[in-house]
Motif scaffolding. Structure first.
Motif, PDB file in Angstrom:
ATOM      1  N   VAL A  13      15.468 -56.314 -73.182  1.00  0.00           N
ATOM      2  CA  VAL A  13      15.881 -55.316 -72.178  1.00  0.00           C
ATOM      3  C   VAL A  13      15.580 -53.909 -72.700  1.00  0.00           C
ATOM      4  CG1 VAL A  13      17.905 -54.296 -71.027  1.00  0.00           C
ATOM      5  CG2 VAL A  13      17.669 -56.790 -71.143  1.00  0.00           C
ATOM      6  N   THR A  14      15.776 -53.713 -73.999  1.00  0.00           N
ATOM      7  CA  THR A  14      15.554 -52.369 -74.557  1.00  0.00           C
ATOM      8  C   THR A  14      14.058 -52.000 -74.534  1.00  0.00           C
ATOM      9  OG1 THR A  14      15.452 -53.197 -76.817  1.00  0.00           O
ATOM     10  CG2 THR A  14      17.610 -52.533 -76.026  1.00  0.00           C
ATOM     11  N   PHE A  15      13.172 -52.989 -74.868  1.00  0.00           N
ATOM     12  CA  PHE A  15      11.725 -52.658 -74.806  1.00  0.00           C
ATOM     13  C   PHE A  15      11.350 -52.351 -73.363  1.00  0.00           C
ATOM     14  CE2 PHE A  15      11.548 -56.766 -77.491  1.00  0.00           C
ATOM     15  CZ  PHE A  15      12.239 -56.160 -78.525  1.00  0.00           C
ATOM     16  N   HIS A  16      11.895 -53.174 -72.473  1.00  0.00           N
ATOM     17  CA  HIS A  16      11.556 -53.038 -71.055  1.00  0.00           C
ATOM     18  C   HIS A  16      11.954 -51.653 -70.537  1.00  0.00           C
ATOM     19  CE1 HIS A  16      10.469 -54.889 -67.235  1.00  0.00           C
ATOM     20  NE2 HIS A  16      11.496 -54.228 -66.695  1.00  0.00           N
ATOM     21  N   LEU A  17      13.152 -51.222 -70.910  1.00  0.00           N
ATOM     22  CA  LEU A  17      13.618 -49.908 -70.445  1.00  0.00           C
ATOM     23  C   LEU A  17      12.706 -48.794 -70.950  1.00  0.00           C
ATOM     24  CD1 LEU A  17      17.474 -50.341 -70.884  1.00  0.00           C
ATOM     25  CD2 LEU A  17      16.249 -50.034 -68.722  1.00  0.00           C
ATOM     26  N   ARG A  19       9.375 -49.240 -72.003  1.00  0.00           N
ATOM     27  CA  ARG A  19       7.989 -49.383 -71.542  1.00  0.00           C
ATOM     28  C   ARG A  19       7.861 -49.221 -70.040  1.00  0.00           C
ATOM     29  NH1 ARG A  19       7.353 -54.711 -75.000  1.00  0.00           N
ATOM     30  NH2 ARG A  19       6.987 -53.803 -77.048  1.00  0.00           N
ATOM     31  N   VAL A  20       8.824 -49.763 -69.324  1.00  0.00           N
ATOM     32  CA  VAL A  20       8.692 -49.798 -67.869  1.00  0.00           C
ATOM     33  C   VAL A  20       9.518 -48.720 -67.175  1.00  0.00           C
ATOM     34  CG1 VAL A  20       8.957 -51.267 -65.815  1.00  0.00           C
ATOM     35  CG2 VAL A  20       8.156 -52.252 -67.969  1.00  0.00           C
ATOM     36  N   ALA A  21      10.728 -48.493 -67.666  1.00  0.00           N
ATOM     37  CA  ALA A  21      11.586 -47.503 -66.992  1.00  0.00           C
ATOM     38  C   ALA A  21      11.415 -46.104 -67.593  1.00  0.00           C
ATOM     39  CB  ALA A  21      13.048 -47.945 -67.072  1.00  0.00           C
ATOM     40  N   GLY A  22      10.583 -45.992 -68.645  1.00  0.00           N
ATOM     41  CA  GLY A  22      10.282 -44.674 -69.213  1.00  0.00           C
ATOM     42  C   GLY A  22      11.455 -44.016 -69.920  1.00  0.00           C
ATOM     43  N   VAL A  49      18.341 -45.114 -74.089  1.00  0.00           N
ATOM     44  CA  VAL A  49      18.757 -46.526 -74.126  1.00  0.00           C
ATOM     45  C   VAL A  49      20.048 -46.661 -74.925  1.00  0.00           C
ATOM     46  CG1 VAL A  49      18.109 -48.863 -74.833  1.00  0.00           C
ATOM     47  CG2 VAL A  49      16.371 -47.338 -73.899  1.00  0.00           C
ATOM     48  N   ASP A  50      20.123 -45.930 -76.018  1.00  0.00           N
ATOM     49  CA  ASP A  50      21.323 -45.950 -76.861  1.00  0.00           C
ATOM     50  C   ASP A  50      22.551 -45.531 -76.037  1.00  0.00           C
ATOM     51  OD1 ASP A  50      23.279 -45.533 -78.837  1.00  0.00           O
ATOM     52  OD2 ASP A  50      21.801 -44.884 -80.314  1.00  0.00           O
TER      53      ASP A  50
END
Ligand SMILES: Nc1ncnc2c1ncn2[C@@H]1O[C@H](COP(=O)(O)OP(=O)(O)O)[C@@H](O)[C@H]1O
Ligand SMILES: CC(=O)OP(=O)(O)O
Ligand SMILES: [Mg+2]
Length: 403
Positions: free
Chosen positions: A254-258, A260-263, A269-270
């Motif tokens: 989920v963290t990579f996705h946020l 890479r995809v959600a910018g 994220v933290d």
């Protein structure tokens, strides 16, 4: 320390609060207790009860900018009752320190090297260690001659077997960066598991207990014969149960996705996972009282948030039952665990096959005492055991400085 110095001041500094107690260890009494809440906001509040003088609770409202200002306000309240930090009767100040890494497995007198190590651990306890450090620095400035003792949240969990403490990631990478599961709230898990054994009339070595510490931060632990064998928090206090503002367990992808995809940035994220998730992220409220009130009014989002919270809790009860093999007791503690009867009822509902049940009338009783809430016939005791991190910290602090 002089022979007459029998008092300990305990500071439990959280991210936006300070809980404190002044205790006389010789008499076994609490002289003053208090809480500073909403530090950093306009609506900060200090509630101070001078038990020694029998005085009423005093509440002060108004902005308290940071932890340093909070501690100075606490010192002023204590001084107003003749219990100031300048008292020769004060033997030590005990501090809750959340992350102690692998180095600190025991209560420790704080010197510059210890403080430096606590600072080094800030990245793995970003909401907590900075507040603990400010508490230590401020207390030191007020009484440089006094021993300051750190009691670590991580200490009780250092008995976890390697297979519970390690993540299944590349060993060299993990070791190079000291990535492993440390666990937190250990002072509470230790105290509550011991108290639960006493409630059952047993020695801690004889019982297996699942402790559910449900406060704003929340964690579960499996305690076998007095030793922690697993706990739900990990490298940081973010893993595990659904909390007031933290997500608990999540697929790390989920963290990579946020990103890479959600910018989102690393910091975004933290903040999302630590401060805008959990109950507050799910329904806009992190206080269980407010969530229950909304559920009673038919609010669907509050209901779903509650159900997600309970589902995670149940999964940990099941997991730790398997880890322990035999469970003698499940103990609920901290703000939610001690007060929210609907949480206790829902967490245990449907687990009769596992020997778990709650008696509705016992569960409804409000009390500050440790108590059983399971029916007579239940194979596993379900208990409410109020935690007292401050008392435990005071005892460990006094034992160290009076040795
Ligand atoms: N009477 C109550 N009923 C339900 N929940 C409560 C009650 N009193 C406190 N709580 C819950 O306890 C939480 C605080 O617990 P606490 O153990 O003091 O947390 P922390 O130490 O992390 O600040 C509150 O956010 C609230 O959700
Ligand atoms: C470690 C932790 O989560 O502490 P708290 O519950 O005080 O936030
Ligand atoms: Mg707490």
């Amino acid at each position: 320390m002089t022979a007459t110095a029998t008092r300990v001041l305990v500071l439990n500094s959280g991210s936006s609060s300070v809980k404190y107690q002044l205790l006389d260890m010789h008499l076994g009494t609490r002289l003053a207790v208090g809480l500073v809440e909403r530090i950093g906001e306009e609506s900060s509040r200090l509630a101070h009860t001078p038990l020694a003088t029998g005085g009423a609770k005093r509440e002060t409202e108004g902005a308290i900018a940071d932890h340093e200002a909070a501690l100075k306000a606490v010192a002023a309240e204590l001084a107003a009752d003749g219990l100031g930090l300048d008292s020769p009767e004060l033997a030590a100040i005990g501090h809750r320190v959340v992350h102690g890494g692998l180095k600190f497995t025991e209560p420790t007198v704080i010197d510059d090297a210890v403080l430096k190590e606590i600072e080094r651990l800030v990245p793995v306890a970003p909401l907590h260690n900075p507040a603990n450090i400010t508490g230590i620095r401020t207390a030191r400035a007020l009484r440089p001659d006094l021993p300051q003792v750190a009691v670590f949240d991580t200490a009780f969990h250092t008995t976890m077997p390697e297979y519970a403490a390690r993540y299944a990631i590349d060993v060299e990478t993990a070791d190079a960066h000291r990535i492993r599961r440390y666990g937190f709230h250990g002072t509470s898990h230790a105290y509550v598991s011991r108290k639960t054994a006493a409630l059952l009339g047993k020695d801690p070595s004889e019982v297996n207990v699942i402790v559910l510490h449900l406060g704003n931060g929340a964690s579960a632990s499996a305690v076998a014969g007095g030793r922690c064998v697993d706990t739900s928090m990990g490298l940081t206090p973010l893993e595990g149960l659904v909390m007031g503002t933290r997500s608990g367990d999540i697929d790390p992808a989920v963290t990579f996705h946020l990103k890479r995809v959600a910018g989102m940035s690393e910091d975004d994220v933290d903040v999302l996972l630590n401060k805008k998730s959990g109950l507050i992220g799910l329904c806009g409220d992190n206080d269980m009282r407010e969530i229950r009130r909304r559920i009673d009014e038919g609010d669907e989002r509050a209901r779903l948030a509650f159900d997600i919270y309970i589902h995670r809790l149940k999964k940990y009860i099941g997991a730790y039952s398997a880890v322990l093999g035999r469970v003698d007791a499940v103990a609920f503690t901290a703000g939610v665990g001690e007060n929210a009867a609907p949480v206790r009822e829902a967490a245990v509902a449907g687990l009769e096959e596992m020997g778990l049940a709650v008696d509705a009338s016992l569960n409804a009783v409000r009390s500050d005492e440790p108590r059983l809430i399971s029916p007579e016939y239940a194979r596993v005791a379900v208990a409410v055991v109020p935690t007292d991190e401050e008392l435990e910290i005071a005892q460990q602090t006094y034992a160290l400085v009076s040795a």
